[in-house]
Design a protein around this motif. Structure first.
Motif, PDB file in Angstrom:
ATOM      1  N   TRP A   1      -0.180  16.632 -11.902  1.00 32.59           N
ATOM      2  CA  TRP A   1       0.080  15.192 -11.969  1.00 32.59           C
ATOM      3  C   TRP A   1      -0.403  14.494 -10.697  1.00 32.59           C
ATOM      4  N   ASN A   2      -0.101  15.074  -9.541  1.00 35.76           N
ATOM      5  CA  ASN A   2      -0.512  14.472  -8.274  1.00 35.76           C
ATOM      6  C   ASN A   2      -2.030  14.391  -8.153  1.00 35.76           C
ATOM      7  N   ARG A   3      -2.713  15.448  -8.544  1.00 35.00           N
ATOM      8  CA  ARG A   3      -4.179  15.444  -8.479  1.00 35.00           C
ATOM      9  C   ARG A   3      -4.760  14.434  -9.469  1.00 35.00           C
ATOM     10  N   LEU A   4      -4.178  14.366 -10.644  1.00 36.55           N
ATOM     11  CA  LEU A   4      -4.624  13.404 -11.645  1.00 36.55           C
ATOM     12  C   LEU A   4      -4.464  11.977 -11.114  1.00 36.55           C
ATOM     13  N   GLN A   5      -3.369  11.706 -10.462  1.00 34.22           N
ATOM     14  CA  GLN A   5      -3.131  10.380  -9.885  1.00 34.22           C
ATOM     15  C   GLN A   5      -4.159  10.057  -8.807  1.00 34.22           C
ATOM     16  N   GLU A   6      -4.526  11.039  -7.979  1.00 36.90           N
ATOM     17  CA  GLU A   6      -5.530  10.822  -6.934  1.00 36.90           C
ATOM     18  C   GLU A   6      -6.882  10.449  -7.549  1.00 36.90           C
ATOM     19  N   VAL A   7      -7.259  11.151  -8.608  1.00 36.61           N
ATOM     20  CA  VAL A   7      -8.522  10.849  -9.283  1.00 36.61           C
ATOM     21  C   VAL A   7      -8.472   9.438  -9.866  1.00 36.61           C
ATOM     22  N   GLU A   8      -7.370   9.093 -10.503  1.00 33.11           N
ATOM     23  CA  GLU A   8      -7.254   7.762 -11.104  1.00 33.11           C
ATOM     24  C   GLU A   8      -7.271   6.666 -10.035  1.00 33.11           C
ATOM     25  N   GLU A   9      -6.633   6.894  -8.903  1.00 34.97           N
ATOM     26  CA  GLU A   9      -6.641   5.907  -7.821  1.00 34.97           C
ATOM     27  C   GLU A   9      -8.056   5.713  -7.278  1.00 34.97           C
ATOM     28  N   LYS A  10      -8.799   6.798  -7.122  1.00 30.59           N
ATOM     29  CA  LYS A  10     -10.171   6.710  -6.635  1.00 30.59           C
ATOM     30  C   LYS A  10     -11.032   5.949  -7.648  1.00 30.59           C
ATOM     31  N   GLY A  11     -10.802   6.181  -8.940  1.00 33.11           N
ATOM     32  CA  GLY A  11     -11.527   5.454  -9.979  1.00 33.11           C
ATOM     33  C   GLY A  11     -11.211   3.968  -9.957  1.00 33.11           C
ATOM     34  N   GLU A  12      -9.944   3.638  -9.754  1.00 34.41           N
ATOM     35  CA  GLU A  12      -9.545   2.221  -9.667  1.00 34.41           C
ATOM     36  C   GLU A  12     -10.182   1.549  -8.449  1.00 34.41           C
ATOM     37  N   GLU A  13     -10.249   2.271  -7.342  1.00 33.54           N
ATOM     38  CA  GLU A  13     -10.868   1.726  -6.131  1.00 33.54           C
ATOM     39  C   GLU A  13     -12.344   1.398  -6.389  1.00 33.54           C
ATOM     40  N   LEU A  14     -13.032   2.296  -7.078  1.00 25.43           N
ATOM     41  CA  LEU A  14     -14.434   2.059  -7.411  1.00 25.43           C
ATOM     42  C   LEU A  14     -14.572   0.848  -8.330  1.00 25.43           C
ATOM     43  N   LEU A  15     -13.758   0.777  -9.367  1.00 29.28           N
ATOM     44  CA  LEU A  15     -13.835  -0.359 -10.294  1.00 29.28           C
ATOM     45  C   LEU A  15     -13.512  -1.679  -9.600  1.00 29.28           C
ATOM     46  N   ASP A  16     -12.550  -1.661  -8.697  1.00 27.13           N
ATOM     47  CA  ASP A  16     -12.220  -2.879  -7.952  1.00 27.13           C
ATOM     48  C   ASP A  16     -13.406  -3.348  -7.117  1.00 27.13           C
ATOM     49  N   LYS A  17     -14.104  -2.407  -6.479  1.00 24.25           N
ATOM     50  CA  LYS A  17     -15.262  -2.764  -5.650  1.00 24.25           C
ATOM     51  C   LYS A  17     -16.391  -3.300  -6.527  1.00 24.25           C
ATOM     52  N   ILE A  18     -16.615  -2.679  -7.675  1.00 26.53           N
ATOM     53  CA  ILE A  18     -17.651  -3.171  -8.586  1.00 26.53           C
ATOM     54  C   ILE A  18     -17.282  -4.570  -9.085  1.00 26.53           C
ATOM     55  N   ASP A  19     -16.024  -4.775  -9.445  1.00 23.70           N
ATOM     56  CA  ASP A  19     -15.579  -6.106  -9.883  1.00 23.70           C
ATOM     57  C   ASP A  19     -15.787  -7.142  -8.786  1.00 23.70           C
ATOM     58  N   TYR A  20     -15.492  -6.754  -7.556  1.00 22.19           N
ATOM     59  CA  TYR A  20     -15.685  -7.664  -6.423  1.00 22.19           C
ATOM     60  C   TYR A  20     -17.152  -8.092  -6.345  1.00 22.19           C
ATOM     61  N   TYR A  21     -18.063  -7.133  -6.434  1.00 19.53           N
ATOM     62  CA  TYR A  21     -19.480  -7.472  -6.339  1.00 19.53           C
ATOM     63  C   TYR A  21     -19.967  -8.244  -7.564  1.00 19.53           C
ATOM     64  N   TRP A  22     -19.378  -8.007  -8.723  1.00 22.19           N
ATOM     65  CA  TRP A  22     -19.718  -8.833  -9.893  1.00 22.19           C
ATOM     66  C   TRP A  22     -19.447 -10.289  -9.546  1.00 22.19           C
ATOM     67  N   ASP A  23     -18.262 -10.525  -8.973  1.00 21.68           N
ATOM     68  CA  ASP A  23     -17.892 -11.895  -8.624  1.00 21.68           C
ATOM     69  C   ASP A  23     -18.798 -12.462  -7.535  1.00 21.68           C
ATOM     70  N   VAL A  24     -19.074 -11.694  -6.514  1.00 21.81           N
ATOM     71  CA  VAL A  24     -19.883 -12.166  -5.392  1.00 21.81           C
ATOM     72  C   VAL A  24     -21.304 -12.486  -5.841  1.00 21.81           C
ATOM     73  N   TYR A  25     -21.872 -11.613  -6.643  1.00 22.73           N
ATOM     74  CA  TYR A  25     -23.262 -11.795  -7.046  1.00 22.73           C
ATOM     75  C   TYR A  25     -23.401 -12.500  -8.384  1.00 22.73           C
ATOM     76  N   THR A  26     -22.302 -12.959  -8.940  1.00 24.50           N
ATOM     77  CA  THR A  26     -22.287 -13.636 -10.246  1.00 24.50           C
ATOM     78  C   THR A  26     -23.196 -12.932 -11.244  1.00 24.50           C
ATOM     79  N   MET A  27     -22.805 -11.732 -11.585  1.00 27.84           N
ATOM     80  CA  MET A  27     -23.619 -10.894 -12.455  1.00 27.84           C
ATOM     81  C   MET A  27     -23.126 -10.938 -13.894  1.00 27.84           C
ATOM     82  N   GLU A  28     -22.611 -12.086 -14.330  1.00 28.93           N
ATOM     83  CA  GLU A  28     -22.098 -12.188 -15.692  1.00 28.93           C
ATOM     84  C   GLU A  28     -23.172 -11.857 -16.716  1.00 28.93           C
ATOM     85  N   GLU A  29     -24.422 -12.220 -16.409  1.00 27.77           N
ATOM     86  CA  GLU A  29     -25.500 -11.951 -17.343  1.00 27.77           C
ATOM     87  C   GLU A  29     -25.609 -10.453 -17.621  1.00 27.77           C
ATOM     88  N   TYR A  30     -25.305  -9.651 -16.602  1.00 28.34           N
ATOM     89  CA  TYR A  30     -25.365  -8.213 -16.764  1.00 28.34           C
ATOM     90  C   TYR A  30     -24.344  -7.741 -17.809  1.00 28.34           C
TER      91      TYR A  30
END
Length: 186
Positions: A153-182
């Motif tokens: 469970w602990n390892r699974l949570q670590e993987v999920e947290e790392k995945g959320e961190e990546l998605l948050d960063k990608i979402d941030y750059y979507w907003d910054v670069y206004t990549m809605e067309e993508y």
């Protein structure tokens, strides 16, 4: 005075135009990286016959097929290692793309470590408590009652947290670069 105003205006307009061109280049770099990464993962999964890997995992768990789960996790681990190697080869020109790449590599490392740990538990068939946790994954949308104090469970949570961190960063750059067309193209 008018001369200074005119010069300042030209300098400001030049900066704005340069910033717009730079933003388009950064957007293109990020899109290119993410498309190549996604295509690479999809191709590796197809080549290994794991397109529907979640269903495969559920079937192995439902049958309590430890040997089958070993083969499955070994192949899935191999896919992640191959994609990770491929990601290193993708050209990343801008810092934002390199940041997303770094987070994605961290996520792959976390996944690989998690799969290798599961393989060790399955090979040794112990500790029994962790073996049971790995083999719980049975039905979609039927979240099993994991033992939240287990290492699984602990390892699974670590993987999920790392995945959320990546998605948050990608979402941030979507907003910054206004990549809605993508998103419309995906």
């Amino acid at each position: 005075m008018r001369k200074y105003f005119f010069i300042c205006s030209i300098v400001c307009i030049s900066f704005l135009l340069t910033a717009c061109v730079q933003k388009e280049k950064k957007t293109a770099d990020m899109k290119n990286y993410l498309e190549q990464a996604g295509d690479m993962m999809e191709e590796e999964l197809e080549e290994s016959g794991l397109e529907d890997y979640e269903s495969i995992a559920r079937a192995k768990a439902k049958e309590n097929d430890i040997a089958g789960m070993l083969d499955f996790l070994g192949e899935l681990n191999h896919v992640h290692k191959e994609v990770k190697k491929g990601l290193e080869k993708i050209d990343k020109k801008y810092r934002a793309t390199r940041k997303v790449h770094h987070l994605q590599i961290e996520l792959f490392d976390e996944n690989i470590d998690f799969y290798e740990w599961q393989l060790d538990v399955l090979k040794n068939e112990e500790p029994e408590r962790e073996l049971k946790q790995i083999m719980l994954y049975t039905k979609p949308l039927d979240i099993p009652k994991y033992d939240e104090s287990s290492e699984y469970w602990n390892r699974l949570q670590e993987v999920e947290e790392k995945g959320e961190e990546l998605l948050d960063k990608i979402d941030y750059y979507w907003d910054v670069y206004t990549m809605e067309e993508y998103w419309d193209d995906v």
